[in-house]
Design an enzyme around this catalytic site. Structure first.
Site, PDB file in Angstrom:
ATOM      1  N   GLU A 120      15.924 -25.523   7.270  1.00 37.28           N
ATOM      2  CA  GLU A 120      16.936 -24.430   6.854  1.00 37.28           C
ATOM      3  C   GLU A 120      18.123 -24.920   6.513  1.00 37.28           C
ATOM      4  O   GLU A 120      18.538 -24.051   5.640  1.00 37.28           O
ATOM      5  CB  GLU A 120      16.989 -23.794   8.296  1.00 37.28           C
ATOM      6  CG  GLU A 120      15.846 -23.031   8.939  1.00 37.28           C
ATOM      7  CD  GLU A 120      15.508 -21.677   8.052  1.00 37.28           C
ATOM      8  OE1 GLU A 120      16.277 -21.253   7.572  1.00 37.28           O
ATOM      9  OE2 GLU A 120      14.276 -21.558   7.827  1.00 37.28           O
ATOM     10  N   CYS A 170      11.412  -9.766  -4.265  1.00 41.62           N
ATOM     11  CA  CYS A 170      12.699  -9.068  -4.289  1.00 41.62           C
ATOM     12  C   CYS A 170      14.009  -9.909  -4.761  1.00 41.62           C
ATOM     13  O   CYS A 170      14.826 -10.116  -4.053  1.00 41.62           O
ATOM     14  CB  CYS A 170      13.031  -8.449  -3.038  1.00 41.62           C
ATOM     15  SG  CYS A 170      14.405  -7.134  -2.998  1.00 41.62           S
ATOM     16  N   CYS A 225       8.890  -4.969  -8.473  1.00 39.89           N
ATOM     17  CA  CYS A 225       8.937  -3.642  -7.515  1.00 39.89           C
ATOM     18  C   CYS A 225       7.536  -3.099  -7.522  1.00 39.89           C
ATOM     19  O   CYS A 225       7.267  -2.606  -6.680  1.00 39.89           O
ATOM     20  CB  CYS A 225       9.842  -2.815  -7.893  1.00 39.89           C
ATOM     21  SG  CYS A 225      11.618  -3.208  -8.000  1.00 39.89           S
ATOM     22  N   CYS A 245      11.985   2.385  -0.996  1.00 39.52           N
ATOM     23  CA  CYS A 245      13.518   1.524  -1.245  1.00 39.52           C
ATOM     24  C   CYS A 245      14.308   2.373  -2.155  1.00 39.52           C
ATOM     25  O   CYS A 245      14.030   3.104  -3.332  1.00 39.52           O
ATOM     26  CB  CYS A 245      12.871   0.470  -2.137  1.00 39.52           C
ATOM     27  SG  CYS A 245      14.341  -0.537  -2.830  1.00 39.52           S
TER      28      CYS A 245
END
Length: 370
Positions: free
Chosen positions: A45, A201, A208, A217
């Site tokens: 992370e 995205c 899309c 959306c």
């Protein structure tokens, strides 16, 4: 575009669509997804902050080979840690990783405090989102994340106005993230949210047509996908200038000095750096009066997030230097030590040939410092 705004999805519908998409299209074989310990998830992370997965994978694997657990990392020197971080960028992450490992060993008996979001977020270099990701990914317990990928998904889905770094906008996004986060399958859900933002995205070219939320959306309905999330108001980057001394002895070694622990290239080894020629000459007069300066090499530019640094390498040679002083050392480009090096300095050193001060090719030009 549509004449009617899409309906807001219920959390259960959002979760089902996302997890169905993840089962088929998500990433399931990343190295940190194997043996999901808090330590391995934490390292991944931190490395993934502002850095792409493809870049991180080889760094993560080398890091795990050298530091297989938090105790190994805590007992290592900062030089060892930053050496393995060299080239990954945003070096404060490496320094904080090292500090956090020592904190976990000293204050938590070597076990990450995954039972407490507050205790995790208090570790150096870990904020609420990273703490949530570590807890969710390593324990499966409910924790909310809001990294850059998740922010992008949510700002587009709800057409959230304003730069996400503004407190009011960030509070709105945290509320939305909490609204959609389930009580089960947290490992898959958090990975799916990150994967959706990273693969479909994306900032530049959102896909899309393949998105499981294209009908819901708001940004897509308006044809304004690229407008969201709004960018931080930009200021022109100022340019600073620096002269770097490339001082070699008769063995071809180069003099390096360690940067202060905080600030630019904190804790890394660099070439002696000065604001101008007068500063360089004053240093030579004091520390190496017998050094012979050669003609300057061509300057090159290194770009940081908040300024541009134009660097002019200034080669010099010295037959003998009685004492290099505290915080300095000789570095042999032909037999490099395992130390952390500032990115442009690493490039300069790699381009040097032994026993010569011939001008090398500029190692970086408009490189983005991370």
């Amino acid at each position: 575009m549509t004449d009617h705004p899409p309906a807001i999805l219920a959390p259960e519908t959002f979760q089902r669509r996302l997890l169905d998409w993840f089962e088929v299209h998500g990433r399931h074989d990343l190295p940190w997804q194997q043996d999901r310990t808090p330590y391995r998830v934490w390292v991944s992370e931190i490395m993934l902050q502002q850095t792409q997965v493809a870049t991180v994978i080889p760094y993560f694997e080398r890091f795990m080979a050298r530091f297989p657990d938090v105790q190994a990392l805590a007992t290592a020197s900062q030089d060892e840690v930053l050496h393995l971080w060299t080239g990954l960028g945003y070096y404060a992450r490496g320094r904080n990783l090292h500090k956090a490992a020592r904190t976990v060993v000293a204050e938590h008996d070597g076990a990450f405090p995954v039972d407490s979001l507050e205790a995790m977020a208090a570790l150096p270099g870990i904020g609420p989102s990273t703490a949530g990701a570590i807890i969710a990914q390593s324990t499966g317990r409910r924790a909310v994340i809001l990294d850059g990928n998740v922010k992008r998904v949510l700002t587009r889905l709800h057409a959230v106005e304003g730069w996400p770094g503004r407190p009011a906008v960030e509070r709105r996004l945290w509320a939305l993230a909490d609204h959609y986060t389930p009580d089960r399958r947290l490992v898959d859900f958090t990975q799916a949210m990150m994967d959706l933002g990273a693969t479909l995205c994306s900032r530049g070219r959102p896909d899309c047509a393949a998105c499981p939320f294209s009908d819901a959306c708001l940004a897509h309905a308006r044809g304004e996908e690229r407008r969201f999330p709004e960018s931080k108001p930009r200021k022109a980057l100022p340019t600073r200038h620096a002269v770097m001394l490339v001082l070699q002895d008769d063995q071809g070694r180069v003099l390096l000095e360690q940067r202060p622990s905080s600030g630019l290239w904190g804790g890394l080894w660099s070439l002696p750096q000065f604001e101008d020629e007068a500063g360089l000459q004053g240093w030579l007069d004091q520390h190496a009066p017998r050094a012979e300066l050669d003609a300057a090499w061509s300057p090159f530019t290194h770009v940081f997030s908040h300024f541009r640094l134009e660097i002019t390498p200034r080669p010099a040679r010295v037959t003998r230097l009685d004492a290099v002083g505290e915080g300095r050392r000789w570095f042999d480009p032909e037999a490099p030590d395992s130390i952390g090096l500032a990115a442009p300095v690493k490039g300069l050193l790699e381009s040097l040939r032994p026993f010569t001060l011939s001008a090398p090719v500029s190692p970086h030009s408009d490189a983005q410092e991370k």
